[in-house]
Design a protein around this motif. Structure first.
Motif, mmCIF file in Angstrom:
data_model
loop_
_atom_site.group_PDB
_atom_site.id
_atom_site.type_symbol
_atom_site.label_atom_id
_atom_site.label_comp_id
_atom_site.label_asym_id
_atom_site.label_seq_id
_atom_site.Cartn_x
_atom_site.Cartn_y
_atom_site.Cartn_z
ATOM 1 N N ALA A 271 48.928 -8.846 -16.415
ATOM 2 C CA ALA A 271 48.681 -10.222 -15.980
ATOM 3 C C ALA A 271 48.998 -11.190 -17.109
ATOM 4 C CB ALA A 271 47.237 -10.369 -15.541
ATOM 5 N N THR A 272 49.593 -12.308 -16.763
ATOM 6 C CA THR A 272 49.954 -13.313 -17.767
ATOM 7 C C THR A 272 48.903 -14.410 -17.891
ATOM 8 O OG1 THR A 272 51.223 -14.517 -16.096
ATOM 9 C CG2 THR A 272 52.413 -12.892 -17.417
ATOM 10 N N LEU A 273 47.902 -14.418 -17.019
ATOM 11 C CA LEU A 273 46.853 -15.429 -17.061
ATOM 12 C C LEU A 273 45.820 -15.085 -18.124
ATOM 13 C CD1 LEU A 273 46.400 -15.817 -13.218
ATOM 14 C CD2 LEU A 273 47.125 -17.641 -14.750
ATOM 15 N N ALA A 274 45.202 -16.105 -18.685
ATOM 16 C CA ALA A 274 44.183 -15.900 -19.712
ATOM 17 C C ALA A 274 42.951 -15.247 -19.111
ATOM 18 C CB ALA A 274 43.813 -17.234 -20.346
ATOM 19 N N THR A 275 42.297 -14.411 -19.883
ATOM 20 C CA THR A 275 41.048 -13.780 -19.450
ATOM 21 C C THR A 275 39.973 -14.857 -19.273
ATOM 22 O OG1 THR A 275 41.599 -11.750 -20.623
ATOM 23 C CG2 THR A 275 39.276 -12.096 -20.063
ATOM 24 N N GLY A 276 39.238 -14.772 -18.168
ATOM 25 C CA GLY A 276 38.185 -15.748 -17.911
ATOM 26 C C GLY A 276 38.140 -16.157 -16.459
ATOM 27 N N LEU A 277 37.453 -17.272 -16.160
ATOM 28 C CA LEU A 277 37.351 -17.805 -14.811
ATOM 29 C C LEU A 277 38.394 -18.885 -14.590
ATOM 30 C CD1 LEU A 277 33.504 -18.198 -14.145
ATOM 31 C CD2 LEU A 277 35.023 -16.338 -13.462
ATOM 32 N N HIS A 278 39.045 -18.808 -13.435
ATOM 33 C CA HIS A 278 40.036 -19.810 -13.046
ATOM 34 C C HIS A 278 39.572 -20.429 -11.730
ATOM 35 C CE1 HIS A 278 43.096 -18.489 -16.039
ATOM 36 N NE2 HIS A 278 42.427 -17.348 -15.916
ATOM 37 N N THR A 386 36.781 -8.965 -24.725
ATOM 38 C CA THR A 386 36.964 -7.763 -25.557
ATOM 39 C C THR A 386 36.826 -6.465 -24.775
ATOM 40 O OG1 THR A 386 34.618 -7.828 -26.168
ATOM 41 C CG2 THR A 386 36.198 -8.956 -27.626
ATOM 42 N N GLU A 387 36.091 -6.480 -23.680
ATOM 43 C CA GLU A 387 35.889 -5.265 -22.886
ATOM 44 C C GLU A 387 36.347 -5.511 -21.449
ATOM 45 O OE1 GLU A 387 32.063 -3.363 -23.306
ATOM 46 O OE2 GLU A 387 31.657 -4.556 -25.104
ATOM 47 N N THR A 389 35.544 -4.156 -18.581
ATOM 48 C CA THR A 389 34.602 -4.126 -17.466
ATOM 49 C C THR A 389 33.336 -4.931 -17.713
ATOM 50 O OG1 THR A 389 33.621 -2.085 -18.326
ATOM 51 C CG2 THR A 389 35.424 -1.863 -16.736
ATOM 52 N N ALA A 390 33.223 -5.574 -18.869
ATOM 53 C CA ALA A 390 31.990 -6.288 -19.221
ATOM 54 C C ALA A 390 32.076 -7.762 -18.851
ATOM 55 C CB ALA A 390 31.711 -6.139 -20.713
ATOM 56 N N ASN A 391 30.893 -8.374 -18.661
ATOM 57 C CA ASN A 391 30.784 -9.807 -18.396
ATOM 58 C C ASN A 391 29.927 -10.455 -19.469
ATOM 59 O OD1 ASN A 391 32.248 -9.820 -15.949
ATOM 60 N ND2 ASN A 391 30.451 -9.076 -14.844
ATOM 61 N N THR A 392 30.111 -11.726 -19.687
ATOM 62 C CA THR A 392 29.276 -12.486 -20.606
ATOM 63 C C THR A 392 28.590 -13.607 -19.832
ATOM 64 O OG1 THR A 392 31.113 -13.960 -21.206
ATOM 65 C CG2 THR A 392 30.778 -12.000 -22.559
ATOM 66 N N ARG A 393 27.453 -14.068 -20.333
ATOM 67 C CA ARG A 393 26.688 -15.115 -19.670
ATOM 68 C C ARG A 393 27.268 -16.477 -20.035
ATOM 69 N NH1 ARG A 393 21.900 -17.989 -20.890
ATOM 70 N NH2 ARG A 393 21.959 -17.087 -22.980
ATOM 71 N N ALA A 394 27.400 -17.335 -19.034
ATOM 72 C CA ALA A 394 27.951 -18.664 -19.269
ATOM 73 C C ALA A 394 27.380 -19.631 -18.243
ATOM 74 C CB ALA A 394 29.473 -18.640 -19.198
ATOM 75 N N VAL A 438 39.679 -13.193 -14.064
ATOM 76 C CA VAL A 438 40.768 -12.393 -14.623
ATOM 77 C C VAL A 438 40.208 -11.645 -15.821
ATOM 78 C CG1 VAL A 438 43.045 -12.430 -15.711
ATOM 79 C CG2 VAL A 438 42.531 -14.015 -13.833
ATOM 80 N N ARG A 439 40.296 -10.319 -15.772
ATOM 81 C CA ARG A 439 39.706 -9.484 -16.814
ATOM 82 C C ARG A 439 40.748 -9.012 -17.822
ATOM 83 N NH1 ARG A 439 34.662 -8.134 -15.859
ATOM 84 N NH2 ARG A 439 33.794 -8.538 -13.780
ATOM 85 N N LYS A 440 40.219 -8.576 -18.948
ATOM 86 C CA LYS A 440 41.081 -8.003 -19.982
ATOM 87 C C LYS A 440 41.793 -6.785 -19.403
ATOM 88 C CE LYS A 440 40.887 -6.112 -24.696
ATOM 89 N NZ LYS A 440 41.512 -4.813 -24.377
ATOM 90 N N ASP A 441 43.073 -6.688 -19.670
ATOM 91 C CA ASP A 441 43.925 -5.575 -19.226
ATOM 92 C C ASP A 441 44.193 -5.579 -17.715
ATOM 93 O OD1 ASP A 441 43.939 -4.684 -21.870
ATOM 94 O OD2 ASP A 441 42.228 -3.348 -21.558
ATOM 95 N N ASP A 442 43.887 -6.667 -17.022
ATOM 96 C CA ASP A 442 44.223 -6.739 -15.593
ATOM 97 C C ASP A 442 45.733 -6.697 -15.398
ATOM 98 O OD1 ASP A 442 41.774 -6.724 -14.416
ATOM 99 O OD2 ASP A 442 41.763 -8.835 -13.820
ATOM 100 N N THR A 443 46.138 -6.057 -14.299
ATOM 101 C CA THR A 443 47.549 -6.053 -13.915
ATOM 102 C C THR A 443 47.800 -7.171 -12.909
ATOM 103 O OG1 THR A 443 47.186 -4.541 -12.072
ATOM 104 C CG2 THR A 443 47.661 -3.558 -14.232
ATOM 105 N N ALA A 444 49.059 -7.361 -12.575
ATOM 106 C CA ALA A 444 49.400 -8.361 -11.564
ATOM 107 C C ALA A 444 48.740 -8.029 -10.234
ATOM 108 C CB ALA A 444 50.919 -8.445 -11.405
ATOM 109 N N ALA A 445 48.687 -6.733 -9.896
ATOM 110 C CA ALA A 445 48.049 -6.323 -8.643
ATOM 111 C C ALA A 445 46.570 -6.686 -8.639
ATOM 112 C CB ALA A 445 48.232 -4.825 -8.425
ATOM 113 N N ASP A 446 45.890 -6.562 -9.774
ATOM 114 C CA ASP A 446 44.473 -6.928 -9.863
ATOM 115 C C ASP A 446 44.276 -8.418 -9.590
ATOM 116 O OD1 ASP A 446 43.721 -4.312 -10.571
ATOM 117 O OD2 ASP A 446 44.142 -4.702 -12.691
ATOM 118 N N VAL A 447 45.104 -9.243 -10.204
ATOM 119 C CA VAL A 447 44.973 -10.691 -10.030
ATOM 120 C C VAL A 447 45.281 -11.097 -8.591
ATOM 121 C CG1 VAL A 447 45.859 -12.940 -10.745
ATOM 122 C CG2 VAL A 447 45.502 -11.137 -12.443
#
Length: 708
Positions: A271-278, A386-387, A389-394, A438-447
Motif C-alpha cells: 500500500a502506498t498510503l500512510a499508516t493511520g486513519l483516513h 510499528t506493529e 496488528t496493534a492499535n494505539t489510543r487517540a 491503513v495498517r503497517k505492511d498492508d497490501t493494496a488488496a487490504d486497503v
C-alpha cells in the motif's frame, strides 16, 4: 450469358410468388434466340443451384412473416371476465424498448396511496403557525417489512397552501428508510389526478413505484393535526379494467444507480498510503446533509507542537459569524488543544493541567453558543506505526452541524496562528463521515477491502465489493503479460427517486489516491406519455391508476403509439394473423414438396400435433391436402368463455404450448439455416427441367429419325 441471368432471376421471382420449382424452371427455360444456347456451362447444375437459392429465399420470407405474427401475439389476463380483459398492442419500434402489461380488474394497485385536498397554491393555508410532527408507515404484503419514520414540519404564519404542501413533501422525500415519494401536483379538473379527489388546485400525493414490494402506506399525526388539516385521504381503488385507448409513449432516459470504482491494483503490491486513519464522507439522497470538519487523530497525552500563545479562528454558520480564540499554554497536550477548541465552539469551559502538572486550570469560554454547531472529541483506535496488528489510543475532534441545521453552510477558518490547520480541521466534508484504517505492511488488496467495507458497515444503502480486473504486468520487460488485479466498488442500492451517492474526500486524499471516481453518476429514468414527462428510479411506471404498467430497457428516440384494446378484438385479429402466416408456410412447402427434408415440415407440425386435443376444443381443424389450419370462430369463443384456463394452457401456457413452441421451432430453423433443410442436390437434378439449345434439340430429333 445474358439469357442465363434473365432465366435465373425469372425462376427466383416465380418461386418467391409461391410457385413450385418445376413450374418456375419450365417457364424460364424457353430459348429466345434460335440456334443459340440459353444456359451457362454445366447447365443442369446451375439451374438446380439457383433454383435452390430461390427456394430458400421464398421460405425465409414466409418464415419471417410467421415469426413476426407470433411475436405480436398477446394473451390477456384470464383472471378477469373476458369482456373486461385488455391487451396491449405496441408499435414495432417499442417492442425491444418498452414492455407493457395490463392488470386484471380488481387486482391493480394504485401507485397513489394518499392525497391531500386540492386548493389554489397561493391561497392562505388556514393552518395555525407552529411545529408539527407526523409519522409515515410503509408495509409489504401481509404487514411484512414494516418501516416507519417520523417527520417534523414548521408552519409559518404567512405560509400559503402551496408552501405547506412543499414543506411536507420535502420532509417525506428526505426519508432515510422509506421508499414513499411525495409530490405537489396540480389538478386542473375534479378527479383528474384520482377518483377520490374532487376540487381543483394543488394537492399533495404520496405514491410508491410499482416495482416496490412494500405498497401499503399509512400516516398519522403525532404532534398537532397537520395531516388532518391538509385533508389527507386514501386514493381510490381501481376496480374497472384499464381504459382502452392509444397513448403516445417514448422512453427518453434510463434509470441508473450511482456506482464508484477505484483504479485497478496488483493485490500483492504494498500500500502506498500512510499508516493511520483516513477520513472521507458519503451522502445519500436529496435531503440536506450535515457539514463536518474532522481533525487528525492524535494521541491525547502527546505534547502539542504548537507554541504557547493566542490562536484565533472563525466559525461561520449560515449568516452567523463568530470569531473565537484559544490561549495555548506551555505543557499542553494535543488533547488539551482539542478540548479547548471544542469548548470555545460549544461555549463550555474546560480544565487542563498547569505546566508543572500539579494543579488544574480552567480555560474560559464564550457565554453563548453558536446555534446549530457542535464540537465533539471522541476516542478512536489508530493502527500502530510499528506493529502490523496493534492499535494505539487517540482522539479525533469533529465539528459538525447539529440535527435540524443540516441545510446551513458551516465554514471554519484560521484567523491567527493556524490552530485549525495544526489540528487538521481544514477540509469540509458533506454527509456521514467514515474512517478507513491503513495498517503497517498492508497490501493494496487490504486497503481496497477496507474501503469496500467502510460505508456498508454504517449504512445498508450502499453495497461495497472488490472485483477482479485484468491488468498489464511489467514483471518481464519487453513482454505483454497480464495479471489478475483488484479494484473496489461502492454502489447505491434500493435507489429512490432523485437519489445520488456523493463522496467527499478528506484531508489525506484517500479517494483521490485510489482513483475512486463515479463510473456511473446515477440518474432517474424518464418517459413521455401524451406529452407529459414521468420519472422513475427503476424504469417502472404505473399509468391509469396502476392498471397499465410499463417498464423500459432502452431509449426509443421518438414517441410511438401504445394501444390498450379489448382483449376479444385484439385476440381475434392477432390469432388470425398467426394462422394465416402459418398456412402460407404450409402452402409453400406443399407446392415445393420433395425439395425440403421432412424434418422441416415435422418441426412446424409438432406444436400442432402436441396440442391438438386443446386446439380441437378451440375449433381448430386441418385440411387434408397440406395440413393448413382454419378456426371455427363460434367454437373458439365458446370454449374460451367456458374454460379459459384450458385455452391458456393450449395456446400460451408453457414452453410446449402452441405459440411458444412455434416460436422455438422457427428460431431453430432460422438458426440452422433454411438451406440446410434442402434435400441433397442429386435428388433434385432430375426434377428440374434442363435448359437445352434449339441446335441440341434438332440434333436429338435427327438421331431419333436415323435410329428409328
Amino acid at each position: 450469358m445474358a439469357g442465363g441471368i434473365s432465366d435465373i432471376y425469372f425462376t427466383s421471382l416465380r418461386l418467391a410468388k409461391g410457385e413450385s420449382v418445376a413450374e418456375a424452371s419450365s417457364a424460364a427455360s424457353v430459348p429466345s434466340v434460335p440456334g443459340a444456347s440459353t444456359h451457362l456451362a454445366r447447365d443442369a447444375w446451375t439451374s438446380s443451384e439457383n433454383a435452390g437459392e430461390g427456394l430458400t429465399a421464398g421460405l425465409s420470407l414466409r418464415l419471417s412473416r410467421f415469426e413476426r405474427a407470433l411475436s405480436r401475439f398477446n394473451w390477456p389476463t384470464v383472471d378477469a371476465p373476458w369482456q373486461n380483459s385488455r391487451l396491449v398492442v405496441r408499435d414495432s419500434s417499442l417492442e425491444n424498448a418498452v414492455s407493457a402489461r395490463t392488470i386484471a380488474s380488481g387486482q391493480a394497485i394504485n401507485p397513489n396511496k394518499l392525497l391531500s385536498s386540492a386548493k389554489t397554491s397561493i391561497a392562505a393555508s388556514g393552518i395555525a403557525a407552529g411545529d408539527y410532527a407526523f409519522r409515515v408507515t410503509q408495509q409489504g404484503p401481509g404487514g411484512q417489512s414494516s418501516q416507519h419514520e417520523t417527520f417534523a414540519v414548521s408552519v409559518g404564519k404567512s405560509d400559503t397552501w402551496g408552501t405547506v404542501l412543499g414543506k411536507v413533501a420535502e420532509a417525506v422525500n428526505g426519508s432515510k428508510a422509506l421508499s414513499v415519494q411525495a409530490n405537489v401536483a396540480l389538478q386542473q379538473s375534479p378527479f383528474a389526478l384520482d377518483d377520490a379527489l374532487p376540487g381543483v388546485g394543488s394537492a399533495l400525493t404520496l405514491s410508491v413505484n410499482p416495482a416496490r414490494t412494500a405498497q401499503a402506506v399509512s400516516v398519522a399525526d403525532t404532534s398537532g393535526n397537520l395531516l388532518h388539516a391538509l385533508g389527507m385521504r386514501a386514493a381510490a381503488v381501481p376496480n374497472a379494467p384499464a381504459e382502452a385507448r392509444t397513448r403516445m409513449v417514448g422512453a427518453t432516459r434510463q434509470a441508473q444507480p450511482t456506482s464508484f470504482h477505484t483504479t485497478g491494483y496488483d493485490p500483492g503490491a504494498a500500500a502506498t498510503l500512510a499508516t493511520g486513519l483516513h477520513t472521507f464522507a458519503y451522502a445519500v439522497g436529496s435531503a440536506a446533509q450535515p457539514t463536518s470538519y474532522v481533525s487528525t487523530a492524535r494521541d491525547p497525552e502527546a505534547a502539542t507542537t504548537l507554541a504557547a500563545g493566542t490562536y484565533g479562528f472563525r466559525v461561520a454558520m449560515g449568516e452567523t459569524v463568530r470569531d473565537l480564540s484559544v490561549a495555548v499554554k506551555t505543557g499542553w497536550t494535543w488533547g488539551d488543544v482539542q478540548n479547548a477548541v471544542a469548548g470555545q465552539i460549544n461555549a463550555q469551559a474546560v480544565s487542563t493541567w498547569n505546566a508543572s502538572k500539579t494543579a488544574v486550570e480552567l480555560v474560559g469560554a464564550p457565554s453563548y453558543t453558536i446555534p446549530g454547531v457542535t464540537a465533539v472529541s471522541r476516542a478512536v483506535s489508530v493502527p500502530s506505526s510499528t506493529e502490523a496488528t496493534a492499535n494505539t489510543r487517540a482522539r479525533q475532534l469533529t465539528v459538525t452541524t447539529a440535527a435540524g441545521s443540516e441545510g446551513q453552510a458551516l465554514t471554519l477558518t484560521d484567523t491567527q496562528g493556524g490552530i485549525l490547520s495544526a489540528l487538521g480541521l481544514t477540509t469540509k466534508l458533506t454527509g456521514t463521515t467514515v474512517n478507513v484504517a491503513v495498517r503497517k505492511d498492508d497490501t493494496a488488496a487490504d486497503v481496497l477491502g477496507a474501503v469496500a467495507r467502510s460505508i456498508p458497515m454504517t449504512s445498508g444503502r450502499v453495497a461495497g465489493g472488490v472485483i477482479t480486473e485484468t491488468l498489464p504486468s511489467a514483471a518481464v520487460p519487453g513482454k505483454s503479460l497480464t495479471l489478475a488485479g483488484r479494484a473496489a466498488t461502492l454502489t447505491l442500492v434500493n435507489r429512490r427517486l432523485g437519489e445520488r451517492l456523493v463522496l467527499t474526500d478528506g484531508a489525506s486524499g484517500l479517494l483521490a489516491s485510489l482513483g475512486l471516481d463515479a463510473t456511473l453518476p446515477g440518474q432517474d429514468g424518464e418517459i413521455q406519455v401524451d406529452g407529459v414527462s414521468l420519472a422513475s428510479e427503476n424504469n417502472a411506471y404505473a399509468l391509469d391508476s396502476g392498471r397499465l404498467v410499463l417498464e423500459t430497457s432502452a431509449d426509443t428516440g421518438a414517441v410511438l403509439p401504445l394501444t390498450v384494446t379489448r382483449a376479444l378484438d385484439s385476440l381475434q385479429q392477432r390469432l388470425g394473423d398467426v394462422v394465416t402466416s402459418y398456412n402460407d408456410v404450409r402452402k409453400y412447402l406443399s407446392a415445393n414438396n420433395g425439395f425440403f427434408t421432412t424434418s422441416l415440415s415435422d418441426a412446424l407440425s409438432r406444436p400442432v400435433t402436441d396440442n391438438w386435443s386443446g386446439l380441437s376444443d378451440l375449433g381448430f381443424s386441418k385440411t387434408r391436402r397440406n395440413d393448413q389450419l382454419w378456426v371455427q370462430n363460434d367454437r373458439f369463443w365458446q370454449h374460451l368463455a367456458t374454460d379459459p384456463r384450458d385455452a391458456t394452457r393450449t395456446l400460451v401456457g408453457g414452453a410446449t404450448s402452441l405459440i411458444p413452441a412455434w416460436k422455438t421451432a422457427v428460431s431453430d430453423i432460422k438458426t440452422a439455416g433454411v438451406s440446410s433443410f434442402l434435400t441433397p442436390e442429386t435428388e433434385n437434378l432430375g426434377r428440374i427441367s434442363p435448359r437445352v439449345s434449339e441446335f441440341a434439340l434438332e440434333r436429338k430429333h435427327r438421331l431419333i429419325d436415323l435410329l428409328g
